[in-house]
Design a protein around this motif. Sequence first.
Motif, PDB file in Angstrom:
ATOM      1  N   ILE A  82       0.834  -1.128   0.017  1.00  0.00           N
ATOM      2  CA  ILE A  82      -0.102  -0.047  -0.085  1.00  0.00           C
ATOM      3  C   ILE A  82       0.841   1.165   0.114  1.00  0.00           C
ATOM      4  O   ILE A  82       0.357   2.302  -0.481  1.00  0.00           O
ATOM      5  CB  ILE A  82      -0.946   0.111   1.306  1.00  0.00           C
ATOM      6  N   LEU A  83       2.028   1.120   0.332  1.00  0.00           N
ATOM      7  CA  LEU A  83       2.968   2.358   0.431  1.00  0.00           C
ATOM      8  C   LEU A  83       3.347   2.698  -0.893  1.00  0.00           C
ATOM      9  O   LEU A  83       3.871   4.071  -0.973  1.00  0.00           O
ATOM     10  CB  LEU A  83       4.238   1.848   1.152  1.00  0.00           C
ATOM     11  N   LYS A  84       3.150   1.857  -1.920  1.00  0.00           N
ATOM     12  CA  LYS A  84       3.355   2.454  -3.305  1.00  0.00           C
ATOM     13  C   LYS A  84       2.559   3.538  -3.712  1.00  0.00           C
ATOM     14  O   LYS A  84       2.885   4.401  -4.410  1.00  0.00           O
ATOM     15  CB  LYS A  84       3.219   1.276  -4.198  1.00  0.00           C
ATOM     16  N   LEU A  85       1.228   3.486  -3.344  1.00  0.00           N
ATOM     17  CA  LEU A  85       0.431   4.782  -3.469  1.00  0.00           C
ATOM     18  C   LEU A  85       0.783   5.923  -2.575  1.00  0.00           C
ATOM     19  O   LEU A  85       0.607   6.963  -3.558  1.00  0.00           O
ATOM     20  CB  LEU A  85      -1.050   4.034  -3.106  1.00  0.00           C
ATOM     21  N   GLY A  86       1.183   5.872  -1.478  1.00  0.00           N
ATOM     22  CA  GLY A  86       1.413   7.061  -1.065  1.00  0.00           C
ATOM     23  C   GLY A  86       2.788   7.686  -1.436  1.00  0.00           C
ATOM     24  O   GLY A  86       2.765   8.887  -1.541  1.00  0.00           O
TER      25      GLY A  86
END
Length: 264
Positions: A82-86
Amino acid sequence: MAQETPPGTSHEKQQDKEFMATLAKGLALLGSFDKQRPAMTLSEAAKATGFSRATARRILRTLAELGYVAQNGRAFSLSSGILKLGFAYLATQNWIEQASPLLRQLSEEFHESCSAAILEGAEIVYVARFPARRIMSVTLAVGTRLPAFHTSLGRIQLGFLDDAEFWCRLRSLRVEAYTPSTITDVQALYERVREDHAQGFSIVDEELERGLRSIAVPIVDRSGQAIAGLNVSTHSTRTTRNEMRERFLPRLRAVAEHISASVA
């Protein structure tokens, strides 16, 4: 069977033929994970979103396959994917990269915490943070959300909204007293935000947490609209409001103006 509607979806969006309800449901389920719900079973995820178990199961299995959710037994939780989105968002905001060393310099100069945040609905989201001393009882970091109406970073950006949008956001939440100093009268909040906008800076004094005092200025784009805010926060026993205006404000404004001049 009645059609399930993702939380927060307006009637206009439901009628929009271009609106992808399935995608909205997936994002809503991702957003349902938080500090109080770091992991959820299928039933808990369905309850948190208002979706059926079948819908929640399909979404969770899809998110797990894409690497955004991990499953451990019956429990689901966000994965590091999910960090890829942030990080993708941060990478596209060139002003954040430019602001970071300047905020670090201010933090070292004042020996106080300096931050940048964007306005999202009735909340602010931290996008840069350089803590000098522990002030708040909660740990602030990139991604932390706080109520916009009771923070200097929020008020200085709320002032750029027109009245209709301002009242829409204010009425979407339940105003509560965090401390004895919190402004809870909605008309008084409106007037304070407008006054802060007129003077070009906002000081919030122990409204969110006892002892916390902060001052913020806006970062604006070429059209004159706020895209973010910068602030310096301190403990009320160390710095008076007058000292914040006289010592912090000129430097904070200079940094904000430098960043604003380079925003596309």
